[in-house]
Design a protein around this motif. Sequence first.
Motif, PDB file in Angstrom:
ATOM      1  N   ASP A 197       0.834  -1.218   0.000  1.00 22.36           N
ATOM      2  CA  ASP A 197       0.000   0.000   0.000  1.00 22.36           C
ATOM      3  C   ASP A 197       0.863   1.261   0.000  1.00 22.36           C
ATOM      4  O   ASP A 197       0.516   2.264  -0.642  1.00 22.36           O
ATOM      5  CB  ASP A 197      -0.923   0.006   1.229  1.00 22.36           C
ATOM      6  N   TRP A 198       1.984   1.199   0.725  1.00 18.25           N
ATOM      7  CA  TRP A 198       2.859   2.372   0.786  1.00 18.25           C
ATOM      8  C   TRP A 198       3.487   2.641  -0.572  1.00 18.25           C
ATOM      9  O   TRP A 198       3.573   3.798  -1.007  1.00 18.25           O
ATOM     10  CB  TRP A 198       3.934   2.151   1.846  1.00 18.25           C
ATOM     11  N   LEU A 199       3.929   1.595  -1.246  1.00 23.04           N
ATOM     12  CA  LEU A 199       4.530   1.770  -2.570  1.00 23.04           C
ATOM     13  C   LEU A 199       3.517   2.316  -3.572  1.00 23.04           C
ATOM     14  O   LEU A 199       3.840   3.175  -4.396  1.00 23.04           O
ATOM     15  CB  LEU A 199       5.103   0.441  -3.071  1.00 23.04           C
ATOM     16  N   VAL A 200       2.284   1.837  -3.474  1.00 21.28           N
ATOM     17  CA  VAL A 200       1.227   2.353  -4.352  1.00 21.28           C
ATOM     18  C   VAL A 200       0.979   3.833  -4.063  1.00 21.28           C
ATOM     19  O   VAL A 200       0.801   4.643  -4.983  1.00 21.28           O
ATOM     20  CB  VAL A 200      -0.077   1.542  -4.167  1.00 21.28           C
ATOM     21  N   ALA A 201       0.983   4.204  -2.791  1.00 21.61           N
ATOM     22  CA  ALA A 201       0.739   5.605  -2.413  1.00 21.61           C
ATOM     23  C   ALA A 201       1.853   6.519  -2.906  1.00 21.61           C
ATOM     24  O   ALA A 201       1.608   7.683  -3.252  1.00 21.61           O
ATOM     25  CB  ALA A 201       0.601   5.717  -0.896  1.00 21.61           C
ATOM     26  N   MET A 202       3.083   6.022  -2.941  1.00 15.93           N
ATOM     27  CA  MET A 202       4.226   6.826  -3.352  1.00 15.93           C
ATOM     28  C   MET A 202       4.402   6.887  -4.876  1.00 15.93           C
ATOM     29  O   MET A 202       5.031   7.813  -5.404  1.00 15.93           O
ATOM     30  CB  MET A 202       5.516   6.278  -2.726  1.00 15.93           C
ATOM     31  N   ALA A 203       3.856   5.907  -5.587  1.00 18.26           N
ATOM     32  CA  ALA A 203       4.073   5.812  -7.034  1.00 18.26           C
ATOM     33  C   ALA A 203       3.697   7.073  -7.821  1.00 18.26           C
ATOM     34  O   ALA A 203       4.419   7.467  -8.751  1.00 18.26           O
ATOM     35  CB  ALA A 203       3.334   4.598  -7.592  1.00 18.26           C
ATOM     36  N   PRO A 204       2.602   7.771  -7.488  1.00 18.68           N
ATOM     37  CA  PRO A 204       2.248   8.970  -8.266  1.00 18.68           C
ATOM     38  C   PRO A 204       3.286  10.077  -8.231  1.00 18.68           C
ATOM     39  O   PRO A 204       3.213  11.023  -9.030  1.00 18.68           O
ATOM     40  CB  PRO A 204       0.930   9.420  -7.624  1.00 18.68           C
ATOM     41  N   SER A 205       4.259  10.000  -7.337  1.00 22.90           N
ATOM     42  CA  SER A 205       5.293  11.043  -7.283  1.00 22.90           C
ATOM     43  C   SER A 205       6.093  11.113  -8.579  1.00 22.90           C
ATOM     44  O   SER A 205       6.728  12.132  -8.857  1.00 22.90           O
ATOM     45  CB  SER A 205       6.243  10.787  -6.111  1.00 22.90           C
ATOM     46  N   VAL A 206       6.049  10.053  -9.381  1.00 20.75           N
ATOM     47  CA  VAL A 206       6.787  10.086 -10.641  1.00 20.75           C
ATOM     48  C   VAL A 206       6.250  11.175 -11.572  1.00 20.75           C
ATOM     49  O   VAL A 206       6.995  11.706 -12.407  1.00 20.75           O
ATOM     50  CB  VAL A 206       6.769   8.712 -11.365  1.00 20.75           C
ATOM     51  N   HIS A 207       4.968  11.505 -11.438  1.00 19.38           N
ATOM     52  CA  HIS A 207       4.397  12.558 -12.284  1.00 19.38           C
ATOM     53  C   HIS A 207       5.014  13.914 -11.939  1.00 19.38           C
ATOM     54  O   HIS A 207       5.292  14.717 -12.845  1.00 19.38           O
ATOM     55  CB  HIS A 207       2.880  12.598 -12.121  1.00 19.38           C
ATOM     56  N   GLN A 208       5.223  14.160 -10.652  1.00 15.57           N
ATOM     57  CA  GLN A 208       5.844  15.420 -10.254  1.00 15.57           C
ATOM     58  C   GLN A 208       7.299  15.473 -10.707  1.00 15.57           C
ATOM     59  O   GLN A 208       7.779  16.514 -11.175  1.00 15.57           O
ATOM     60  CB  GLN A 208       5.779  15.598  -8.731  1.00 15.57           C
ATOM     61  N   THR A 209       8.003  14.346 -10.585  1.00 14.66           N
ATOM     62  CA  THR A 209       9.388  14.289 -11.070  1.00 14.66           C
ATOM     63  C   THR A 209       9.442  14.617 -12.552  1.00 14.66           C
ATOM     64  O   THR A 209      10.295  15.401 -13.003  1.00 14.66           O
ATOM     65  CB  THR A 209       9.989  12.895 -10.824  1.00 14.66           C
ATOM     66  N   ALA A 210       8.536  14.037 -13.318  1.00  8.97           N
ATOM     67  CA  ALA A 210       8.502  14.271 -14.762  1.00  8.97           C
ATOM     68  C   ALA A 210       8.247  15.735 -15.076  1.00  8.97           C
ATOM     69  O   ALA A 210       8.892  16.320 -15.962  1.00  8.97           O
ATOM     70  CB  ALA A 210       7.432  13.394 -15.415  1.00  8.97           C
TER      71      ALA A 210
END
Length: 296
Positions: A214-227
């Motif tokens: 669940d934690w990894l799923v919650a953190m995954a959207p951060s890739v959009h901000q990095t992009a």
Amino acid sequence: MTQNQVEPVNKTSVTLLGLGAMGTALARAWLAAGHPLTVWNRTPARAEAVAAEGARVADSAATAVAANTLIVVCLLDDASVDEALAGADLTGRDLVNLTTTTPAQARARAEWARERGARYLDGGIMAVPPMIGVPEAGGYVFYSGSRELFEEHHETLGVPAGTVHVGDDAGFAALHDVALLSAMYGMFAGAAHAFALIRKENIDPASLAPLLADWLVAMAPSVHQTAEQLRSGDYTKGVVSNLAMQTAGTPTFLNTAEEQGVSPELLAPYFELMHRRLAEGSGEEDLTGVVDLLVR
């Protein structure tokens, strides 16, 4: 033909070179969908199973290539493709290479195919064999190279798995493939470290697993901000926890690993990059600047 009968639809004939686990899965998907299939494999015994399901077995790769216009290759490596196609006439053929290669190898293979009179499409399979031919499994294939070829054979290529064309540059499918898998292995590395931390404790790994997932799923959207930060060049945009703050916290992770008797070798290199970026950049940035340190 009676009023209730449906006129049969002619399905594109396919030649498939390579019947390893993935190749066999591809073969069965096309056969199940009614596509006439000619196959070749270096070890003939591997072809027996799909032959029993209706595939025509060629005695050589050259013979298999001659049988159809659409040629799909799923072999061990780039050298295997060279060896298999050495004696084949590719004039007028559409070559789709699903063999795992590097972007440079894919680009070289595209030129190699062009010189031999073939159109070329490279592919990166984002699935494991059990996902092939099972739409709900979510598997797909990155394709790059001739868009004309892709559009012409889109329906046939979409039988085993979903399709995503990522550019006319033949190397882009391999690049997308390796980029996603590299992130996957980074995730596996982090999960391995997490499980190692609790390994000697009275904590059931099965109780940590759902929390970790669940934690990894919650953190995954951060890739959009990095992009978005990479696109704009502004690494301070939308920062929640800045580089200075996160770098200051790294000793806790390293000390915890030491206390638990766990090697820090999976985390330490990333932390070192964070410290380097802090030394030469702005503490108000996100972690995005690490990307620039990796690019030589």
